[in-house]
Design an enzyme around this catalytic site. Structure first.
Site, PDB file in Angstrom:
ATOM      1  N   ARG A  20     -12.856   8.124   4.670  1.00 58.46           N
ATOM      2  CA  ARG A  20     -13.489   9.402   4.319  1.00 58.46           C
ATOM      3  C   ARG A  20     -14.726   9.144   3.464  1.00 58.46           C
ATOM      4  NH1 ARG A  20      -8.730   9.076   1.016  1.00 58.46           N
ATOM      5  NH2 ARG A  20      -9.429   8.936  -1.160  1.00 58.46           N
ATOM      6  N   GLY A  21     -15.442  10.223   3.163  1.00 59.18           N
ATOM      7  CA  GLY A  21     -16.582  10.128   2.249  1.00 59.18           C
ATOM      8  C   GLY A  21     -17.667   9.181   2.745  1.00 59.18           C
ATOM      9  N   ILE A  22     -18.226   8.433   1.797  1.00 57.75           N
ATOM     10  CA  ILE A  22     -19.352   7.543   2.104  1.00 57.75           C
ATOM     11  C   ILE A  22     -18.954   6.491   3.137  1.00 57.75           C
ATOM     12  CG2 ILE A  22     -20.847   5.752   1.097  1.00 57.75           C
ATOM     13  CD1 ILE A  22     -20.694   7.422  -1.570  1.00 57.75           C
ATOM     14  N   ARG A  42      -6.119   2.464   2.517  1.00 54.04           N
ATOM     15  CA  ARG A  42      -4.664   2.395   2.329  1.00 54.04           C
ATOM     16  C   ARG A  42      -3.976   3.293   3.343  1.00 54.04           C
ATOM     17  NH1 ARG A  42      -5.101   3.779  -3.882  1.00 54.04           N
ATOM     18  NH2 ARG A  42      -6.574   5.160  -2.829  1.00 54.04           N
ATOM     19  N   ASP A  57      -4.780  -2.406   1.657  1.00 51.88           N
ATOM     20  CA  ASP A  57      -5.138  -2.130   0.261  1.00 51.88           C
ATOM     21  C   ASP A  57      -5.936  -3.332  -0.241  1.00 51.88           C
ATOM     22  OD1 ASP A  57      -5.146  -1.867  -2.536  1.00 51.88           O
ATOM     23  OD2 ASP A  57      -3.205  -0.829  -2.526  1.00 51.88           O
ATOM     24  N   VAL A  58      -7.162  -3.095  -0.693  1.00 48.64           N
ATOM     25  CA  VAL A  58      -8.006  -4.236  -1.094  1.00 48.64           C
ATOM     26  C   VAL A  58      -7.497  -4.914  -2.366  1.00 48.64           C
ATOM     27  CG1 VAL A  58     -10.094  -3.391   0.068  1.00 48.64           C
ATOM     28  CG2 VAL A  58      -9.707  -2.817  -2.363  1.00 48.64           C
ATOM     29  N   GLY A  86     -13.420   2.401  -3.428  1.00 50.04           N
ATOM     30  CA  GLY A  86     -13.513   2.558  -4.880  1.00 50.04           C
ATOM     31  C   GLY A  86     -12.706   3.744  -5.352  1.00 50.04           C
ATOM     32  N   TYR A 149     -14.798   2.404 -14.926  1.00 49.94           N
ATOM     33  CA  TYR A 149     -15.592   2.574 -13.700  1.00 49.94           C
ATOM     34  C   TYR A 149     -16.986   1.947 -13.868  1.00 49.94           C
ATOM     35  CZ  TYR A 149     -17.663   5.081  -9.699  1.00 49.94           C
ATOM     36  OH  TYR A 149     -18.286   5.415  -8.527  1.00 49.94           O
ATOM     37  N   LYS A 153     -18.577  -1.138 -11.729  1.00 49.60           N
ATOM     38  CA  LYS A 153     -19.766  -0.960 -10.884  1.00 49.60           C
ATOM     39  C   LYS A 153     -20.941  -1.810 -11.358  1.00 49.60           C
ATOM     40  CE  LYS A 153     -18.017   1.927  -7.914  1.00 49.60           C
ATOM     41  NZ  LYS A 153     -17.853   1.516  -6.512  1.00 49.60           N
TER      42      LYS A 153
HETATM   43  P1  NDP Z   1     -13.614   8.836  -1.563  1.00 50.30           P
HETATM   44  O1  NDP Z   1     -12.591   9.007  -2.631  1.00 50.30           O
HETATM   45  O2  NDP Z   1     -14.045  10.002  -0.755  1.00 50.30           O
HETATM   46  O3  NDP Z   1     -13.157   7.667  -0.547  1.00 50.30           O
HETATM   47  C1  NDP Z   1     -12.716   6.441  -1.056  1.00 50.30           C
HETATM   48  C2  NDP Z   1     -12.347   5.545   0.108  1.00 50.30           C
HETATM   49  O4  NDP Z   1     -11.853   4.302  -0.428  1.00 50.30           O
HETATM   50  C3  NDP Z   1     -11.228   6.129   0.960  1.00 50.30           C
HETATM   51  O5  NDP Z   1     -11.409   5.721   2.300  1.00 50.30           O
HETATM   52  C4  NDP Z   1      -9.990   5.471   0.369  1.00 50.30           C
HETATM   53  O6  NDP Z   1      -8.931   5.494   1.307  1.00 50.30           O
HETATM   54  C5  NDP Z   1     -10.530   4.069   0.087  1.00 50.30           C
HETATM   55  N1  NDP Z   1      -9.788   3.310  -0.910  1.00 50.30           N
HETATM   56  C6  NDP Z   1      -9.527   3.631  -2.185  1.00 50.30           C
HETATM   57  N2  NDP Z   1      -8.785   2.679  -2.769  1.00 50.30           N
HETATM   58  C7  NDP Z   1      -8.584   1.721  -1.837  1.00 50.30           C
HETATM   59  C8  NDP Z   1      -7.891   0.484  -1.820  1.00 50.30           C
HETATM   60  N3  NDP Z   1      -7.240   0.038  -2.913  1.00 50.30           N
HETATM   61  N4  NDP Z   1      -7.886  -0.241  -0.691  1.00 50.30           N
HETATM   62  C9  NDP Z   1      -8.533   0.198   0.428  1.00 50.30           C
HETATM   63  N5  NDP Z   1      -9.192   1.359   0.474  1.00 50.30           N
HETATM   64  C10 NDP Z   1      -9.214   2.112  -0.643  1.00 50.30           C
HETATM   65  O7  NDP Z   1     -14.861   8.169  -2.317  1.00 50.30           O
HETATM   66  P2  NDP Z   1     -16.430   8.231  -2.019  1.00 50.30           P
HETATM   67  O8  NDP Z   1     -16.689   8.200  -0.568  1.00 50.30           O
HETATM   68  O9  NDP Z   1     -17.015   9.286  -2.865  1.00 50.30           O
HETATM   69  O10 NDP Z   1     -16.855   6.840  -2.686  1.00 50.30           O
HETATM   70  C11 NDP Z   1     -17.051   5.659  -1.941  1.00 50.30           C
HETATM   71  C12 NDP Z   1     -17.671   4.632  -2.867  1.00 50.30           C
HETATM   72  O11 NDP Z   1     -18.882   5.161  -3.405  1.00 50.30           O
HETATM   73  C13 NDP Z   1     -16.790   4.288  -4.067  1.00 50.30           C
HETATM   74  O12 NDP Z   1     -16.880   2.916  -4.350  1.00 50.30           O
HETATM   75  C14 NDP Z   1     -17.402   5.114  -5.186  1.00 50.30           C
HETATM   76  O13 NDP Z   1     -17.159   4.541  -6.446  1.00 50.30           O
HETATM   77  C15 NDP Z   1     -18.870   5.085  -4.808  1.00 50.30           C
HETATM   78  N6  NDP Z   1     -19.649   6.170  -5.358  1.00 50.30           N
HETATM   79  C16 NDP Z   1     -19.335   7.484  -5.096  1.00 50.30           C
HETATM   80  C17 NDP Z   1     -20.078   8.492  -5.659  1.00 50.30           C
HETATM   81  C18 NDP Z   1     -19.805   9.946  -5.426  1.00 50.30           C
HETATM   82  O14 NDP Z   1     -20.453  10.787  -6.101  1.00 50.30           O
HETATM   83  N7  NDP Z   1     -18.944  10.330  -4.526  1.00 50.30           N
HETATM   84  C19 NDP Z   1     -21.211   8.186  -6.555  1.00 50.30           C
HETATM   85  C20 NDP Z   1     -21.447   6.782  -6.740  1.00 50.30           C
HETATM   86  C21 NDP Z   1     -20.693   5.824  -6.164  1.00 50.30           C
HETATM   87  P3  NDP Z   1      -7.372   5.467   0.847  1.00 50.30           P
HETATM   88  O15 NDP Z   1      -7.239   6.406  -0.303  1.00 50.30           O
HETATM   89  O16 NDP Z   1      -6.604   5.837   2.070  1.00 50.30           O
HETATM   90  O17 NDP Z   1      -7.133   4.040   0.460  1.00 50.30           O
END
Ligand code: NDP
Length: 243
Positions: A20-22, A42, A57-58, A86, A149, A153
């Site tokens: 999801r997300g980015i 995950r 899970d990373v 993240g 955090y 980062k």
């Molecule tokens: P989301 O919370 O929307 O998505 C996070 C993604 O990471 C999910 O796919 C989640 O899947 C996965 N994830 C989390 N933990 C783990 C793990 N231990 N192992 C494998 N996968 C994992 O976050 P965003 O899309 O907003 O953020 C993506 C990145 O961008 C992050 O690193 C965040 O810190 C960074 N970022 C985001 C900002 C924002 O405003 N949104 C701003 C600046 C940086 P699942 O939970 O199923 O594991």
């Protein structure tokens, strides 16, 4: 995990946190670019069309090794790694227990080390590769409640620069994207008034879309970015400029 490997004629791309997300926007960008794309999460419930989704899970070294073995068997060696997975566990230092510190560092920083190390083992043999780490404007701004955090980062920037020098002779580039406020589940967790306050710090006055971040990631992975390494590319609407 999907049953069939996606077709494609481009490079093998791995996106961590691609559900999801980015990360999901990056998966879509690379799929549309004709690359063979795998992603880790995950709970990789929402598989993007044409991508290989793996539950991993990373923070689990054995799980990361198994995922890479699977990807290599199905798509070939990873040529582009987007280390994006993240989490946040925001709280003031007085309430930040060891578990909240460790969880964020282990996912955001050590998780990136883990996937980068594994990907590079094959890139060294290929004599090419692209590593792109997703950091945050928070690494430079240092918002209250984000000591864990921000440390994770900022650590990515140091790691990327060390690796950029270490891997340059093999034509492997290492770069960082530093997003600002991006409209994803992560900022949904912020309360509305804090989000409004933060938007006021953004010269462009709005959040980014995940697709705008994915476009920057895609650029750093592209042919045209071949002479860029050790760089930090902000995608933050100007929020962090000058820091
Ligand atoms: P989301 O919370 O929307 O998505 C996070 C993604 O990471 C999910 O796919 C989640 O899947 C996965 N994830 C989390 N933990 C783990 C793990 N231990 N192992 C494998 N996968 C994992 O976050 P965003 O899309 O907003 O953020 C993506 C990145 O961008 C992050 O690193 C965040 O810190 C960074 N970022 C985001 C900002 C924002 O405003 N949104 C701003 C600046 C940086 P699942 O939970 O199923 O594991």
């Amino acid at each position: 995990m999907s049953d069939t490997a996606p077709a494609g004629s481009g490079r093998c791309v791995l996106v961590t946190g691609g559900s999801r997300g980015i990360g999901a926007a990056c998966v879509s960008w690379f799929v549309a670019n004709g690359d063979r794309v795998a992603y880790l999460a995950r709970s990789p419930a929402k598989a993007a069309d044409g991508a290989l989704a793996l539950a991993c899970d990373v923070t689990d070294p054995d799980g990361v090794e198994a995922a890479f073995a699977d990807i290599e068997a199905r798509l070939g060696p990873v040529e582009v790694l987007v280390a994006n997975a993240g989490i946040t566990r925001d709280t003031l230092l007085a309430r930040m227990d060891e578990e909240a510190w460790r969880a964020v560092i282990d996912t955001n920083l050590t998780g990136t080390y883990r996937v980068a190390r594994r990907a590079v083992a094959r890139m060294l043999r290929l004599h090419r590769g692209r590593l792109i780490f997703v950091s945050s404007v928070g690494a430079f701004v240092g918002l209250p409640g984000q000591a864990n955090y921000a440390a994770s980062k900022a650590g990515l920037v140091g790691m990327a620069r060390a690796l950029a020098r270490e891997l340059a002779s093999r034509s492997i580039t290492v770069n960082v994207v530093a997003p600002g406020l991006v409209a994803t589940d992560m900022i949904e967790a912020l309360d509305a008034s804090r989000l409004e306050q933060m938007k006021e710090l953004v010269p462009l006055g709005r959040t980014a879309t995940a697709e705008e971040v994915a476009a920057a990631v895609g650029f750093l992975a592209s042919e045209g970015a071949g002479y860029i390494t050790g760089a930090v590319l902000p995608v933050d609407g100007g929020m962090g400029m000058g820091l």
